[in-house]
Structure formats: C-alpha cells, structure tokens
Design a protein around this motif. Structure first.
Motif, PDB file in Angstrom:
ATOM      1  N   THR A 155       0.822  -1.206   0.000  1.00  0.00           N
ATOM      2  CA  THR A 155       0.000   0.000   0.000  1.00  0.00           C
ATOM      3  C   THR A 155       0.859   1.260   0.000  1.00  0.00           C
ATOM      4  O   THR A 155       1.928   1.308   0.615  1.00  0.00           O
ATOM      5  N   CYS A 156       0.406   2.259  -0.721  1.00  0.00           N
ATOM      6  CA  CYS A 156       1.060   3.566  -0.806  1.00  0.00           C
ATOM      7  C   CYS A 156       2.500   3.472  -1.310  1.00  0.00           C
ATOM      8  O   CYS A 156       3.405   4.147  -0.818  1.00  0.00           O
ATOM      9  N   SER A 157       2.686   2.635  -2.310  1.00  0.00           N
ATOM     10  CA  SER A 157       4.009   2.510  -2.919  1.00  0.00           C
ATOM     11  C   SER A 157       4.122   3.304  -4.212  1.00  0.00           C
ATOM     12  O   SER A 157       5.225   3.574  -4.688  1.00  0.00           O
ATOM     13  N   MET A 179       3.006   7.139   6.682  1.00  0.00           N
ATOM     14  CA  MET A 179       2.821   8.587   6.649  1.00  0.00           C
ATOM     15  C   MET A 179       2.078   9.012   5.377  1.00  0.00           C
ATOM     16  O   MET A 179       1.176   9.859   5.417  1.00  0.00           O
ATOM     17  N   ARG A 180       2.451   8.416   4.265  1.00  0.00           N
ATOM     18  CA  ARG A 180       1.728   8.692   3.017  1.00  0.00           C
ATOM     19  C   ARG A 180       0.257   8.309   3.165  1.00  0.00           C
ATOM     20  O   ARG A 180      -0.639   9.045   2.733  1.00  0.00           O
ATOM     21  N   ARG A 181       0.007   7.134   3.767  1.00  0.00           N
ATOM     22  CA  ARG A 181      -1.363   6.648   3.866  1.00  0.00           C
ATOM     23  C   ARG A 181      -2.191   7.507   4.822  1.00  0.00           C
ATOM     24  O   ARG A 181      -3.377   7.748   4.569  1.00  0.00           O
ATOM     25  N   LEU A 182      -1.597   7.957   5.911  1.00  0.00           N
ATOM     26  CA  LEU A 182      -2.310   8.845   6.828  1.00  0.00           C
ATOM     27  C   LEU A 182      -2.819  10.078   6.081  1.00  0.00           C
ATOM     28  O   LEU A 182      -3.971  10.495   6.260  1.00  0.00           O
ATOM     29  N   VAL A 183      -1.944  10.644   5.250  1.00  0.00           N
ATOM     30  CA  VAL A 183      -2.310  11.859   4.503  1.00  0.00           C
ATOM     31  C   VAL A 183      -3.312  11.536   3.404  1.00  0.00           C
ATOM     32  O   VAL A 183      -4.340  12.208   3.264  1.00  0.00           O
ATOM     33  N   ARG A 184      -3.016  10.509   2.610  1.00  0.00           N
ATOM     34  CA  ARG A 184      -3.907  10.156   1.493  1.00  0.00           C
ATOM     35  C   ARG A 184      -5.306   9.812   1.969  1.00  0.00           C
ATOM     36  O   ARG A 184      -6.307  10.294   1.419  1.00  0.00           O
ATOM     37  N   ASP A 185      -5.397   8.981   3.001  1.00  0.00           N
ATOM     38  CA  ASP A 185      -6.719   8.538   3.468  1.00  0.00           C
ATOM     39  C   ASP A 185      -7.511   9.686   4.089  1.00  0.00           C
ATOM     40  O   ASP A 185      -8.734   9.756   3.952  1.00  0.00           O
ATOM     41  N   TYR A 186      -6.805  10.587   4.757  1.00  0.00           N
ATOM     42  CA  TYR A 186      -7.477  11.744   5.357  1.00  0.00           C
ATOM     43  C   TYR A 186      -7.964  12.696   4.275  1.00  0.00           C
ATOM     44  O   TYR A 186      -9.104  13.173   4.305  1.00  0.00           O
ATOM     45  N   LYS A 187      -7.121  12.953   3.281  1.00  0.00           N
ATOM     46  CA  LYS A 187      -7.444  13.940   2.250  1.00  0.00           C
ATOM     47  C   LYS A 187      -8.454  13.435   1.242  1.00  0.00           C
ATOM     48  O   LYS A 187      -9.378  14.155   0.850  1.00  0.00           O
ATOM     49  N   TYR A 188      -8.285  12.189   0.794  1.00  0.00           N
ATOM     50  CA  TYR A 188      -9.109  11.681  -0.302  1.00  0.00           C
ATOM     51  C   TYR A 188     -10.228  10.735   0.135  1.00  0.00           C
ATOM     52  O   TYR A 188     -11.151  10.480  -0.639  1.00  0.00           O
ATOM     53  N   ARG A 189     -10.136  10.193   1.351  1.00  0.00           N
ATOM     54  CA  ARG A 189     -11.148   9.241   1.801  1.00  0.00           C
ATOM     55  C   ARG A 189     -11.821   9.646   3.108  1.00  0.00           C
ATOM     56  O   ARG A 189     -12.593   8.881   3.676  1.00  0.00           O
ATOM     57  N   ASN A 190     -11.471  10.852   3.577  1.00  0.00           N
ATOM     58  CA  ASN A 190     -12.078  11.394   4.794  1.00  0.00           C
ATOM     59  C   ASN A 190     -11.947  10.420   5.963  1.00  0.00           C
ATOM     60  O   ASN A 190     -12.870  10.229   6.760  1.00  0.00           O
ATOM     61  N   THR A 191     -10.782   9.784   6.070  1.00  0.00           N
ATOM     62  CA  THR A 191     -10.543   8.767   7.091  1.00  0.00           C
ATOM     63  C   THR A 191      -9.811   9.364   8.286  1.00  0.00           C
ATOM     64  O   THR A 191      -8.768  10.015   8.141  1.00  0.00           O
ATOM     65  N   ASP A 192     -10.340   9.122   9.478  1.00  0.00           N
ATOM     66  CA  ASP A 192      -9.706   9.593  10.703  1.00  0.00           C
ATOM     67  C   ASP A 192      -8.357   8.890  10.872  1.00  0.00           C
ATOM     68  O   ASP A 192      -8.258   7.679  10.666  1.00  0.00           O
ATOM     69  N   PRO A 193      -7.307   9.625  11.259  1.00  0.00           N
ATOM     70  CA  PRO A 193      -5.986   8.997  11.403  1.00  0.00           C
ATOM     71  C   PRO A 193      -5.962   7.868  12.429  1.00  0.00           C
ATOM     72  O   PRO A 193      -5.177   6.931  12.314  1.00  0.00           O
ATOM     73  N   PRO A 203       3.194  19.577   6.662  1.00  0.00           N
ATOM     74  CA  PRO A 203       2.010  20.369   7.047  1.00  0.00           C
ATOM     75  C   PRO A 203       0.745  19.518   7.170  1.00  0.00           C
ATOM     76  O   PRO A 203      -0.102  19.796   8.025  1.00  0.00           O
ATOM     77  N   TYR A 204       0.627  18.504   6.339  1.00  0.00           N
ATOM     78  CA  TYR A 204      -0.540  17.623   6.419  1.00  0.00           C
ATOM     79  C   TYR A 204      -0.533  16.837   7.729  1.00  0.00           C
ATOM     80  O   TYR A 204      -1.537  16.758   8.439  1.00  0.00           O
ATOM     81  N   LEU A 205       0.611  16.232   8.050  1.00  0.00           N
ATOM     82  CA  LEU A 205       0.708  15.410   9.253  1.00  0.00           C
ATOM     83  C   LEU A 205       0.514  16.251  10.510  1.00  0.00           C
ATOM     84  O   LEU A 205      -0.150  15.813  11.463  1.00  0.00           O
ATOM     85  N   GLU A 206       1.084  17.447  10.517  1.00  0.00           N
ATOM     86  CA  GLU A 206       0.916  18.316  11.696  1.00  0.00           C
ATOM     87  C   GLU A 206      -0.551  18.675  11.891  1.00  0.00           C
ATOM     88  O   GLU A 206      -1.027  18.772  13.032  1.00  0.00           O
ATOM     89  N   TYR A 255       4.177  11.709  -6.554  1.00  0.00           N
ATOM     90  CA  TYR A 255       3.711  12.098  -5.232  1.00  0.00           C
ATOM     91  C   TYR A 255       2.309  12.690  -5.217  1.00  0.00           C
ATOM     92  O   TYR A 255       1.686  12.809  -4.160  1.00  0.00           O
ATOM     93  N   LYS A 256       1.780  13.050  -6.384  1.00  0.00           N
ATOM     94  CA  LYS A 256       0.404  13.547  -6.435  1.00  0.00           C
ATOM     95  C   LYS A 256      -0.595  12.479  -6.014  1.00  0.00           C
ATOM     96  O   LYS A 256      -1.737  12.772  -5.665  1.00  0.00           O
ATOM     97  N   GLU A 257      -0.153  11.212  -6.031  1.00  0.00           N
ATOM     98  CA  GLU A 257      -1.009  10.108  -5.621  1.00  0.00           C
ATOM     99  C   GLU A 257      -1.354  10.190  -4.129  1.00  0.00           C
ATOM    100  O   GLU A 257      -2.368   9.660  -3.690  1.00  0.00           O
ATOM    101  N   PHE A 258      -0.526  10.885  -3.375  1.00  0.00           N
ATOM    102  CA  PHE A 258      -0.690  10.899  -1.912  1.00  0.00           C
ATOM    103  C   PHE A 258      -1.147  12.242  -1.365  1.00  0.00           C
ATOM    104  O   PHE A 258      -1.766  12.308  -0.319  1.00  0.00           O
ATOM    105  N   VAL A 259      -0.835  13.323  -2.069  1.00  0.00           N
ATOM    106  CA  VAL A 259      -1.222  14.649  -1.578  1.00  0.00           C
ATOM    107  C   VAL A 259      -2.032  15.422  -2.615  1.00  0.00           C
ATOM    108  O   VAL A 259      -2.528  16.490  -2.337  1.00  0.00           O
TER     109      VAL A 259
END
Length: 298
Positions: A47-49, A195-209, A251-254, A294-298
C-alpha cells in the motif's frame, strides 16, 4: 538564499527527481519490450508505494515506443460483498479481509487472461466499491501486440503469479526501499508508507488517522505474510522513496495528528512521526507536477 530562491531551488530538485524516476520506468519498459513476446505485466507493491501512478507512467512510456498498453486493476475481480461476507463468516472473521486471495474471483481472472490470447476483444469486470458488487463489464478491442498491465498487490500471490506464468510475462515490484534521515533520525520505508497513507486517506477518503493507525497493524501483518516473501518473483524492482517527501508531508501530518490525545493508543506513534518531520522545511505541494508520483498521496 531568499525565499524565492529557495522555491526555485526546490522546484529544480523536484524536476530532477521526477526525470530520474521517469527514466527508471523507461528503462524497465524498454527492457520488457526487448523480450518481444511479453504481453502480461504484473505491477505490484504494498500500500502507498505508487503503483497507480507508475501504471499510468508505464502506459505513456510504452506508447512512446509505439506499443499500446492497457491497465487492469485486480480489484475489479473481487467477489461481490455478500459472498465476501459469507466467506469471512465461515472463517470466523467479523469483517472482510480484502487482502486475502480468497476475495479474488480466480476463475474470472483466469478467463480474462486467456481471452487476451484467444480473442480480439476482452471483457473486463467492473467492481463498484460503493455498491459492493460487480456492475458489468467493459469491452476492450485489442491487437495481437497490445500489453496488459495488471496492477494490484494481489499479483504477488502465488495463485495469481502461477496463472500468469503460463504465458510470457514480467513482474514489476514498486515500493519505497530507502531510509530517509531526518534530523539524525532514520525513517524506514514502512513508516514512510504509513505517513503517506495517513495523509492520502485523510485527504481523499475522509478517514480519521486513528482508524488508519489501527488498520495499519493488519496491513503490515498481511504484507509480511503475503507480499514481501514473494517479491523475488518480480524481475524488476523500483524504489519509490522520494528524498524530499517529509517536507511535503509535514504540514498535512501536523494538521491531522495534532488532536490525538496522550491517552489514545496511537499517541506515541503519532508523536514519533511528528518528531521526524518537525525539522524539515515545508515544501508546498503546488511545486509538484500533476503527473508526478507524489500527487497520488497529496
């Protein structure tokens, strides 16, 4: 160095990396084409490769070489959700284990693979995740030299790899493979993917970290059981570590980890991640090209 000079310098670094990554894929594509009869490509990775973006890049690279390439997602070969739930219940599981080979309709996948060699038109199932079922098929007219890129972590599973081995095929494995040193702290590739997945899932899937942290435990168990032991079945391995990615993620993770409380189970892990990025200069994602990995994640 002024702020504007720093931005220009970072733009140049990002362009250089993107060009180098494109070159890696181009070399792989040309080597596959040199074998002449390869029509099936297994593109896998955890995942997130960067599999999805790499697949699109490979399609463009093959087209430059005069070859038509068609991407097929293994996810489209999932059984309908009611079947998956029934199978999970028989195993004593509460939820659906989407990472198990039992979730893939192997008969349907085998039918599709054989159709590539027996027909001038193939019929690929369409799986709708919002409905949890197969909603139909897409017909694809093909030529005898067209290449099919099968994208998904499942292509590493022995049952699927064996299916492809009946024909001339190639395997590509993509994943972050290089550590990043952040303020004298070593960040390994598995943590980079989290870290990529935390950002991707939050931004694109509205997933709580918190959910992503909890899910990550099972994700890693499956990777160690069903993915990494079979990496050597792939002839090509591509490192997708991006040397400057902590600055992009910072900035996303913070933002998404700031509200995790000390009493929560993921607190120490979240705090550790924040300690890795807090010394990194922030890199605006607007500096990243639309077709960059990297656009795949942010």
């Amino acid at each position: 160095m002024s702020d504007n000079e720093k931005i220009l310098h970072m733009e140049e670094i990002i362009k250089e990396y993107d060009l180098a990554f494109d070159k890696k894929l181009e070399e792989v594509a040309k080597d596959i084409l040199s074998k002449k009869d390869v029509r099936l490509i297994r593109l896998s990775g955890p995942t997130c490769s960067g599999k999805t973006t790499a697949a699109a890049m490979l399609v463009r690279t093959f087209e430059k070489e005069g070859k038509r390439a068609i991407t097929v997602s293994i996810d489209d070969f999932y059984f309908d959700t009611h079947i998956l739930k029934s199978n999970s219940k028989k195993k004593g599981l509460d939820g659906i284990d989407y990472d198990s080979v039992d979730t893939i309709d192997l008969d349907e996948l085998s039918r599709f693979v054989e159709e590539i060699f027996d027909s001038d038109e193939v019929h690929c199932p369409i799986f709708d995740f919002t409905r949890g079922r197969r909603t139909g098929y897409r017909a694809i007219k093909i030529g005898k030299d067209d290449i099919f890129i099968f994208e998904g972590i499942q292509t590493l599973y022995p049952e699927i790899a064996d299916m492809f081995s009946k024909h001339s095929s190639a395997g590509i494995f993509i994943a972050p493979m290089t550590d990043i040193i952040a303020d004298e702290k070593r960040v390994n590739p598995n943590e980079l993917r989290l870290m990529r997945r935390l950002v991707r899932d939050y931004k694109y899937r509205n997933t709580d970290p918190r959910f992503t942290f909890e899910l990550w435990k099972n994700v890693r168990k499956n990777e160690e059981r069903s993915i990494f032991p079979f990496v050597e079945t792939c002839e090509y391995k591509i490192d997708s570590t991006v040397p400057y990615e902590l600055g992009i993620l910072r900035p996303y993770l913070e933002n998404i980890l700031k509200d995790i409380k000390e009493e929560e189970s993921c607190y120490s892990h979240a705090k550790e991640i924040l300690s890795w990025v807090d010394s990194e200069d922030i890199i605006l994602d607007t500096l990243i090209a639309p077709d960059s990995l990297y656009k795949e994640f942010v």
